[in-house]
Enzyme design. Structure first.
Site, PDB file in Angstrom:
ATOM      1  N   PRO A  49       0.853  -1.187   0.000  1.00 38.35           N
ATOM      2  CG  PRO A  49       0.047  -1.013   2.188  1.00 38.35           C
ATOM      3  CD  PRO A  49       0.814  -1.916   1.275  1.00 38.35           C
ATOM      4  CB  VAL A  51      -0.204   7.720   0.520  1.00 41.42           C
ATOM      5  CG1 VAL A  51      -0.831   9.059   0.165  1.00 41.42           C
ATOM      6  CG2 VAL A  51      -0.826   7.173   1.789  1.00 41.42           C
ATOM      7  CB  CYS A 137       1.130   5.449   9.023  1.00 45.02           C
ATOM      8  SG  CYS A 137       1.601   7.157   8.664  1.00 45.02           S
ATOM      9  CE  LYS A 176       2.813  -2.244   4.802  1.00 47.66           C
ATOM     10  NZ  LYS A 176       3.063  -0.875   5.299  1.00 47.66           N
ATOM     11  CG  ASN A 240       6.813  -3.972   3.973  1.00 52.13           C
ATOM     12  OD1 ASN A 240       6.495  -3.034   4.698  1.00 52.13           O
ATOM     13  ND2 ASN A 240       7.275  -3.779   2.757  1.00 52.13           N
ATOM     14  N   GLY A 241       9.859  -4.896   3.743  1.00 53.41           N
ATOM     15  CA  GLY A 241      11.003  -4.058   4.083  1.00 53.41           C
ATOM     16  C   GLY A 241      12.267  -4.499   3.374  1.00 53.41           C
TER      17      GLY A 241
HETATM   18  C1  LIG Z   1       5.282   6.614  -1.185  1.00 52.91           C
HETATM   19  C2  LIG Z   1       4.948   5.675  -0.091  1.00 52.91           C
HETATM   20  C3  LIG Z   1       3.657   5.604   0.375  1.00 52.91           C
HETATM   21  C4  LIG Z   1       3.311   4.708   1.378  1.00 52.91           C
HETATM   22  N1  LIG Z   1       1.998   4.596   1.752  1.00 52.91           N
HETATM   23  C5  LIG Z   1       1.630   3.618   2.627  1.00 52.91           C
HETATM   24  C6  LIG Z   1       0.255   3.355   2.909  1.00 52.91           C
HETATM   25  O1  LIG Z   1      -0.657   3.987   2.353  1.00 52.91           O
HETATM   26  N2  LIG Z   1      -0.045   2.374   3.804  1.00 52.91           N
HETATM   27  C7  LIG Z   1       0.920   1.623   4.422  1.00 52.91           C
HETATM   28  O2  LIG Z   1       0.602   0.729   5.212  1.00 52.91           O
HETATM   29  N3  LIG Z   1       2.229   1.837   4.155  1.00 52.91           N
HETATM   30  C8  LIG Z   1       2.594   2.794   3.264  1.00 52.91           C
HETATM   31  N4  LIG Z   1       3.918   2.959   2.933  1.00 52.91           N
HETATM   32  C9  LIG Z   1       4.930   2.075   3.548  1.00 52.91           C
HETATM   33  C10 LIG Z   1       5.207   0.854   2.679  1.00 52.91           C
HETATM   34  O3  LIG Z   1       4.019   0.132   2.441  1.00 52.91           O
HETATM   35  C11 LIG Z   1       6.252  -0.068   3.316  1.00 52.91           C
HETATM   36  O4  LIG Z   1       5.743  -0.576   4.514  1.00 52.91           O
HETATM   37  C12 LIG Z   1       7.579   0.632   3.622  1.00 52.91           C
HETATM   38  O5  LIG Z   1       7.956   1.529   2.604  1.00 52.91           O
HETATM   39  C13 LIG Z   1       8.693  -0.406   3.804  1.00 52.91           C
HETATM   40  O6  LIG Z   1       8.846  -1.189   2.649  1.00 52.91           O
HETATM   41  P1  LIG Z   1      10.090  -0.993   1.624  1.00 52.91           P
HETATM   42  O7  LIG Z   1      11.330  -1.186   2.427  1.00 52.91           O
HETATM   43  O8  LIG Z   1       9.881  -2.008   0.561  1.00 52.91           O
HETATM   44  O9  LIG Z   1      10.000   0.410   1.108  1.00 52.91           O
HETATM   45  C14 LIG Z   1       4.295   3.883   1.955  1.00 52.91           C
HETATM   46  C15 LIG Z   1       5.612   3.965   1.495  1.00 52.91           C
HETATM   47  C16 LIG Z   1       5.945   4.845   0.485  1.00 52.91           C
HETATM   48  C17 LIG Z   1       7.357   4.890  -0.006  1.00 52.91           C
END
Ligand SMILES: Cc1cc2nc3c(=O)[nH]c(=O)nc-3n(C[C@H](O)[C@H](O)[C@H](O)COP(=O)(O)O)c2cc1C
Length: 417
Positions: A49, A51, A137, A176, A240-241
């Protein structure tokens, strides 16, 4: 229960969504549900997810290149129930799961009141079968709103929200989460209550809410493994991450035993990360399409399915942000294209930026040399560097403005959920 990764030999994940599952996952209802949702595929390859960035055309594009499950951006439950314009922006227009380019999609909500969340969920068309609760968040807006990662610290309330949605809506509920600041043992105790309350799947972002911005740091796969050990025999656990290639996917699955992986920043840069490209087996070479090809494909999809017409995006701003991520490595050394991108007011202006880049690249351009440029924070850490590089700064600046219209007034969410 011992870890799934030790009871089951690590099987190479397949990026073919139609391939039959090679793994005997635990025989529980949530595991069987996920297996059928993934059409038999062994593992879930998930678009996080995001935003204003996991919009409909981006989901279509990522599925074309091997993602087999997508989340919508977070939907604010109170605004969805009270603000007609907001609702219009987020309401799906058709059943994405049944669309020829579609597939399973989870609608993610944030909120801190079980009745409001139930009311919001009930407004979705019945074909939206799965709703996810955002407990990740870490930003000020989530603190003020009492949702996201802060909801994890209100365990009784969160459990009430899960059980209300499970018992009173006819949707399946997933959550999540982040790791609690008080540690893995407390986290597992809470997650167990969520499973007892009826959650069908948990995605674990292996960081605490304090790990954001310059403090983001490494993802704790060991913590995720402990969650799999404790709860993986009951429901699917997703990691995730820090996932930016199939090499990362394999390492993560081997270390944790999860049923799937979710990517956010990695897949934003390059939506084909769930293909065998830029991995050890290809000598680090890019074997999937070039950056510009993917940028053009996104623009095409966005023309056909505008992200702001039921696609949970903000329109031009959303598309522009995507293009800036896809084309980061092309735009950085090319001021003329950067300016053109900055001044773009339509998708045709952005197609023109792609033309400029291709002209500059010339006929002998070798896409196999394309590496991952924008998303290198985690790679630096893997190589033992402790200093966060420029990308995090870019990320915060890029995303700083992108949430205003999507979250409501005074929104300040960055890309560090
Ligand atoms: C642009 C952007 C928007 C995000 N929006 C959401 C969101 O709407 N809901 C959510 O649970 N996490 C949101 N996240 C967090 C990601 O879902 C994820 O948990 C976090 O970036 C870690 O994963 P990664 O290491 O693959 O980036 C957002 C991350 C980014 C970069």
């Amino acid at each position: 229960m011992s870890s799934l990764s030790t009871t089951l030999p690590p099987t190479p994940p397949t990026a073919d969504p139609d391939a039959p599952s090679q793994i005997a996952w635990p025989d529980t209802e949530p595991h069987r549900w996920l297996t059928s949702l993934l059409n038999g595929s062994s593992y879930a390859y998930i678009v996080a997810p995001m935003v204003d960035q996991s919009d409909l055309p981006f989901r279509f594009l990522s599925r074309r290149y091997s993602s087999n499950l997508c989340y919508t951006p977070m939907i604010h439950s109170r605004m969805f129930t009270t603000d007609v314009k907001y609702r219009e922006k987020f309401m799906p227009k058709f059943d994405e799961a049944k669309h020829p380019m579609g597939g399973p999609v989870f609608h993610q909500f944030c909120g801190n009141n079980e009745e409001t969340m139930l009311a919001a969920v009930n407004l979705l068309p019945s074909y939206c079968e799965v709703v996810d609760i955002n407990c990740g968040c870490p930003q000020g807006i989530a603190k003020r709103g009492g949702y996201g990662a802060f909801l994890l610290e209100e365990g009784d309330l969160l459990v009430k929200i899960v059980s209300t949605l499970v018992t009173k809506s006819d949707r399946r509920v997933t959550v999540k989460v982040r790791i609690l600041p008080t540690g893995v043992a407390d986290s597992i105790a809470l997650y167990t209550r969520l499973v007892d309350a009826g959650a069908s799947l948990l995605t674990i972002h292996g960081r605490t809410r304090h790990q954001k911005g310059q403090l983001t740091g490494k993802v704790d796969w060991n913590a995720i493994k402990q969650v799999v050990d404790a709860l993986g025999h009951r429901i699917p656990i997703i990691a995730n991450g820090g996932i930016s290639s199939m090499d990362d996917v394999r390492a993560c699955i081997e270390q944790t035993g999860v049923r799937g992986v979710m990517s956010s920043e990695g897949i934003l840069e390059y939506p084909a990360i769930f293909m065998e490209t830029n991995v050890t087996a290809t000598g680090g070479k890019r074997t999937a399409p070039s950056r510009v090809t993917l940028a053009r494909e996104y623009l095409d999809l966005n023309d056909k399915f505008p992200n702001n017409c039921g696609g949970q995006g903000s329109g031009l701003k959303c598309a522009k942000t995507h293009l800036q991520h896809f084309l980061y490595s092309d735009l950085q050394p090319f001021p003329e294209a950067r300016t053109a991108m900055h001044e773009a007011h339509s998708t045709s202006d952005m197609f023109a930026v792609c033309d400029l880049i291709e002209k500059q690249n010339g006929d002998n351009y070798d896409k196999s040399e394309e590496g991952l440029g924008w998303y290198n924070r985690h790679r630096c850490e893997k190589e033992g560097e402790t200093k966060l590089d420029f990308k995090q700064v870019e990320l915060d600046e890029d995303f700083g403005g992108c949430f205003g219209g999507m979250l409501g007034e005074n929104a300040e969410c960055g890309g560090d959920y």
